[in-house]
Design a protein around this motif. Structure first.
Motif, PDB file in Angstrom:
ATOM      1  N   LEU A 356       0.823  -1.208   0.000  1.00 58.32           N
ATOM      2  CA  LEU A 356       0.000   0.000   0.000  1.00 58.32           C
ATOM      3  C   LEU A 356       0.861   1.264   0.000  1.00 58.32           C
ATOM      4  CD1 LEU A 356      -2.764  -1.381   2.305  1.00 58.32           C
ATOM      5  CD2 LEU A 356      -3.150  -0.431   0.019  1.00 58.32           C
ATOM      6  N   ASP A 357       2.047   1.212   0.585  1.00 57.04           N
ATOM      7  CA  ASP A 357       2.999   2.324   0.429  1.00 57.04           C
ATOM      8  C   ASP A 357       3.275   2.556  -1.051  1.00 57.04           C
ATOM      9  OD1 ASP A 357       3.271   2.860   3.132  1.00 57.04           O
ATOM     10  OD2 ASP A 357       5.085   1.643   3.374  1.00 57.04           O
ATOM     11  N   ARG A 362       2.174   7.917  -5.027  1.00 57.89           N
ATOM     12  CA  ARG A 362       2.029   8.939  -6.067  1.00 57.89           C
ATOM     13  C   ARG A 362       0.728   9.729  -5.935  1.00 57.89           C
ATOM     14  NH1 ARG A 362       4.679   4.809  -7.627  1.00 57.89           N
ATOM     15  NH2 ARG A 362       2.789   3.568  -7.843  1.00 57.89           N
ATOM     16  N   LEU A 363       0.013   9.530  -4.844  1.00 55.25           N
ATOM     17  CA  LEU A 363      -1.199  10.307  -4.630  1.00 55.25           C
ATOM     18  C   LEU A 363      -0.846  11.743  -4.237  1.00 55.25           C
ATOM     19  CD1 LEU A 363      -3.479   7.879  -2.567  1.00 55.25           C
ATOM     20  CD2 LEU A 363      -3.492   8.278  -5.037  1.00 55.25           C
ATOM     21  N   ALA A 396     -12.717  10.325  -9.348  1.00 52.35           N
ATOM     22  CA  ALA A 396     -12.407   9.641 -10.612  1.00 52.35           C
ATOM     23  C   ALA A 396     -10.989   9.095 -10.591  1.00 52.35           C
ATOM     24  CB  ALA A 396     -12.597  10.599 -11.786  1.00 52.35           C
ATOM     25  N   ARG A 397     -10.048   9.853 -10.027  1.00 52.22           N
ATOM     26  CA  ARG A 397      -8.663   9.380  -9.976  1.00 52.22           C
ATOM     27  C   ARG A 397      -8.518   8.192  -9.014  1.00 52.22           C
ATOM     28  NH1 ARG A 397      -7.530  15.031 -10.416  1.00 52.22           N
ATOM     29  NH2 ARG A 397      -7.160  15.280  -8.166  1.00 52.22           N
ATOM     30  N   LEU A 398      -9.214   8.245  -7.884  1.00 53.39           N
ATOM     31  CA  LEU A 398      -9.142   7.128  -6.937  1.00 53.39           C
ATOM     32  C   LEU A 398      -9.745   5.860  -7.532  1.00 53.39           C
ATOM     33  CD1 LEU A 398     -10.068   8.874  -3.554  1.00 53.39           C
ATOM     34  CD2 LEU A 398      -7.787   8.277  -4.416  1.00 53.39           C
ATOM     35  N   ILE A 399     -10.816   6.000  -8.306  1.00 53.22           N
ATOM     36  CA  ILE A 399     -11.433   4.835  -8.955  1.00 53.22           C
ATOM     37  C   ILE A 399     -10.496   4.286 -10.027  1.00 53.22           C
ATOM     38  CG2 ILE A 399     -13.319   4.099 -10.452  1.00 53.22           C
ATOM     39  CD1 ILE A 399     -15.127   6.053  -8.928  1.00 53.22           C
ATOM     40  N   ARG A 400      -9.928   5.178 -10.848  1.00 51.69           N
ATOM     41  CA  ARG A 400      -9.018   4.716 -11.907  1.00 51.69           C
ATOM     42  C   ARG A 400      -7.821   3.986 -11.319  1.00 51.69           C
ATOM     43  NH1 ARG A 400     -10.054   9.747 -14.510  1.00 51.69           N
ATOM     44  NH2 ARG A 400      -8.109  10.591 -13.643  1.00 51.69           N
ATOM     45  N   ARG A 401      -7.377   4.407 -10.147  1.00 51.54           N
ATOM     46  CA  ARG A 401      -6.205   3.794  -9.524  1.00 51.54           C
ATOM     47  C   ARG A 401      -6.562   2.596  -8.659  1.00 51.54           C
ATOM     48  NH1 ARG A 401      -2.779   9.307  -7.957  1.00 51.54           N
ATOM     49  NH2 ARG A 401      -2.523   9.984 -10.128  1.00 51.54           N
ATOM     50  N   SER A 402      -7.809   2.155  -8.737  1.00 50.38           N
ATOM     51  CA  SER A 402      -8.279   0.935  -8.062  1.00 50.38           C
ATOM     52  C   SER A 402      -8.243   1.037  -6.549  1.00 50.38           C
ATOM     53  CB  SER A 402      -7.461  -0.286  -8.528  1.00 50.38           C
ATOM     54  OG  SER A 402      -7.540  -0.450  -9.930  1.00 50.38           O
TER      55      SER A 402
END
Length: 432
Positions: A356-357, A362-363, A396-402
């Protein structure tokens, strides 16, 4: 074409190709359980056959090995699940050295559990599309599925495969050079792209681009250049999110299924997450006895681990010193992110915290804040609620990044956060 030969003290033993294929799969697993479905898929690829066909071929293997099936000298049957080799195995490698452009992914030394459909789907997709990307959360098994599909493409169609592992690469400008090096080309970094395209232009092979999430623009640019210049090259990519190219076909990899409830071991083993945990538990302690009394604990463990293969592998590696109940206690106490006993794994795969690190490094600051806030809310979420909590662009970015996983509930598309991600966000992401 390569042949497999079974001998005893120099004497050739006759064994049919399907039985030989099953024996090879069991030997390659080195004493770990191999599910029945996986053995069937190995012997009858992409063909539906009855389970009785498997028993016929297993009987042929037993006869060839003078194993009566009672003393389980060579083959051990785990009722309702599969088979494993019951004696120590040393496996040599008799393959010819690979020529440039034929470097196979790292050999799988453990049996792949519960991913037969995904592997078959990827093989089919690769035949239809020249760019297929496996997406999904960290630890869901994208690399394992890609490697197994690549091996199957090679074995069934004699297709050359080259794997490029981008995990350790930080500089985007070196992406073409990394791919060229994997193909066996000795060129300067500045000349890597034209040399790679010239080498691959007249060749037919599949490139496996692994762990692309931190280099997406560079990997996307390389993939597009290859697909436009080299008509017989296909690309399989693994990433938390898609490359974003027009030709791309995306396959989302989801966690292994976990039963809602079960009271029997046989019932639990019908679900891939439980089957994987049992397989790895028996690999850690082959003499361990499991029965119906363990079914509830096994289900609870797999549920706590989100059905994530990596999380199950990491947790199971501790079963040499912990009982199933003790392991569940460790996870329930919130210490699951730091469990680890896989010293030969890549650094980011040794603990769930390390994974998870890697996933979150890159967030942006606002994305960190949104993930922490969402971790404190009840789920599942609908899209409107998510956007109210954090804004449409960030969600949207959190969803794209799974980092938010889609689920279907009563015909609605909702989203949830995996338990490990929620724990990590609460423990390790500071508000900014």
């Amino acid at each position: 074409m390569a042949r497999s030969i079974l001998t005893e003290n120099g004497r050739h033993i006759r064994l049919g190709s399907r039985a030989m294929s099953m024996l090879a799969a069991l030997v390659a697993a080195r004493g770990e359980l191999v599910p029945r479905r996986q053995l069937i898929e190995r012997a009858w690829p992409e063909t539906f056959v009855e389970a009785s066909n498997l028993r016929v071929q297993i009987s042929a293997v037993r006869r060839a090995l003078n194993d009566d099936g009672q003393s389980a000298t060579y083959l051990i049957n785990v009722a309702g699940y599969g088979y494993r080799i019951g004696v120590p195995v040393e496996q040599g490698d008799w393959h010819e050295p690979a020529a440039p452009g034929a470097a196979l992914p790292r050999h799988q030394i453990t049996a792949i559990v519960g991913r037969d459909r995904e592997v078959a789907a990827l093989v089919r997709a690769t035949r239809r599309s020249r760019l297929v990307t496996l997406t999904g959360p960290g630890g869901v098994g994208k690399t394992t599925i890609a490697a197994a599909a690549a091996q199957r493409l090679h074995d069934q169609h004699m297709m050359d495969i080259c794997q490029v592992d981008f995990a350790a690469l930080e500089a985007p400008e070196l992406v073409p050079a990394a791919a060229a090096a994997a193909l066996g080309l000795e060129v300067d970094a500045d000349a890597a792209l034209p040399a790679l395209l010239e080498f691959a232009r007249a060749r037919a092979l599949t490139l496996v681009f692994d762990s692309c999430e931190h280099l997406l623009p560079a990997v996307a640019a390389l993939s597009q250049a290859i697909l436009h210049t080299c008509p017989d090259i296909s690309v399989i990519a693994t990433s938390h999110e898609a490359l974003g190219l027009a030709l791309e076909r995306v396959i989302r990899v989801t966690p292994l299924a976990v039963p809602e409830a079960t009271t029997t071991l046989e019932g639990a083993l019908r679900f891939p997450a439980c089957a994987l945990l049992v397989c790895r538990a028996l690999a850690m302690q082959p003499t361990r006895k499991l029965g119906d009394a363990d079914a509830v604990t096994i289900r609870a463990l797999c549920d706590r681990l989100d059905g994530l293969p990596l999380a199950i592998e990491i947790a199971a590696a501790n079963l040499d010193v912990l009982s199933l109940a003790e392991l569940l206690g460790q996870l329930s106490s919130g210490r699951g992110l730091d469990l680890g006993n896989r010293r030969t794994a890549a650094a980011r795969h040794q603990t769930m915290r390390a994974m998870l690190d890697w996933t979150t490094r890159r967030l942006s600051g606002p994305e960190h804040l949104a993930l922490r806030r969402l971790a404190q809310l009840a789920e599942p979420f609908d899209l409107q609620r998510l956007e109210q909590a954090a804004g449409a662009d960030i969600i949207a970015r959190l969803i794209r990044r799974s980092l938010l996983v889609p689920v279907r509930q009563d015909g609605r598309l909702l989203y949830r956060m995996l338990a490990s991600t929620r724990l990590y966000a609460n423990q390790h992401l500071n508000e900014v």
